[in-house]
Design a protein around this motif. Structure first.
Motif, mmCIF file in Angstrom:
data_model
loop_
_atom_site.group_PDB
_atom_site.id
_atom_site.type_symbol
_atom_site.label_atom_id
_atom_site.label_comp_id
_atom_site.label_asym_id
_atom_site.label_seq_id
_atom_site.Cartn_x
_atom_site.Cartn_y
_atom_site.Cartn_z
ATOM 1 N N SER A 44 0.820 -1.212 0.000
ATOM 2 C CA SER A 44 0.000 0.000 0.000
ATOM 3 C C SER A 44 0.854 1.264 0.000
ATOM 4 N N CYS A 47 2.465 1.802 -3.526
ATOM 5 C CA CYS A 47 1.543 2.379 -4.513
ATOM 6 C C CYS A 47 1.210 3.827 -4.167
ATOM 7 N N ASP A 53 -3.326 3.529 -6.932
ATOM 8 C CA ASP A 53 -4.139 2.682 -6.058
ATOM 9 C C ASP A 53 -3.626 1.245 -6.071
ATOM 10 N N HIS A 55 -3.857 -2.656 -6.099
ATOM 11 C CA HIS A 55 -4.742 -3.721 -6.570
ATOM 12 C C HIS A 55 -4.012 -5.045 -6.327
ATOM 13 N N THR A 57 -3.259 -8.828 -6.546
ATOM 14 C CA THR A 57 -3.532 -9.882 -7.521
ATOM 15 C C THR A 57 -3.306 -11.277 -6.942
ATOM 16 N N PHE A 78 0.941 -7.679 -6.552
ATOM 17 C CA PHE A 78 0.021 -6.553 -6.700
ATOM 18 C C PHE A 78 0.405 -5.672 -7.878
ATOM 19 N N GLU A 79 -0.525 -4.796 -8.220
ATOM 20 C CA GLU A 79 -0.319 -3.769 -9.234
ATOM 21 C C GLU A 79 -0.632 -2.426 -8.603
ATOM 22 N N CYS A 80 -0.053 -1.402 -9.165
ATOM 23 C CA CYS A 80 -0.368 -0.027 -8.749
ATOM 24 C C CYS A 80 -1.089 0.628 -9.936
ATOM 25 N N LEU A 81 -2.395 0.775 -9.783
ATOM 26 C CA LEU A 81 -3.228 1.274 -10.879
ATOM 27 C C LEU A 81 -3.478 2.771 -10.733
#
Length: 84
Positions: A44, A47, A53, A55, A57, A78-81
């Motif tokens: 968190s 990102c 944000d 996300h 996975t 995770f991804e940072c969108l």
């Protein structure tokens, strides 16, 4: 100039556009819940440092019994969108 989270040194790119954070306890008595919280907080913060944000996975946790030098391990992918 790219600014990233200074405390997120264990965030690693996964080679597919996402990231991975892994934490392992020091002993078999380490609390898996604390490790889970630690990887989620680090993801968190990473990102957030990119103004994106989080996300999630994937989240994997090792399972007991922890014998012969093994200990709890938690990994989050995770991804940072882009923010909404």
């Amino acid at each position: 100039m790219l600014l990233v989270c200074a405390s997120c040194a264990s965030v690693v790119a996964d080679g597919r556009g996402g990231f991975v954070v892994t934490k392992q306890g020091l002993t078999g008595a380490s609390d898996p819940g604390e490790l889970r919280r630690a990887v989620l907080i680090e993801a968190s913060l990473y990102c957030s440092s990119l103004r994106r944000d989080l996300h999630i996975t994937g989240l994997t946790e090792s399972r007991p019994p922890y014998v012969a030098g093994t200990s709890p391990r938690v990994e989050v992918t995770f991804e940072c969108l882009p923010g909404r």
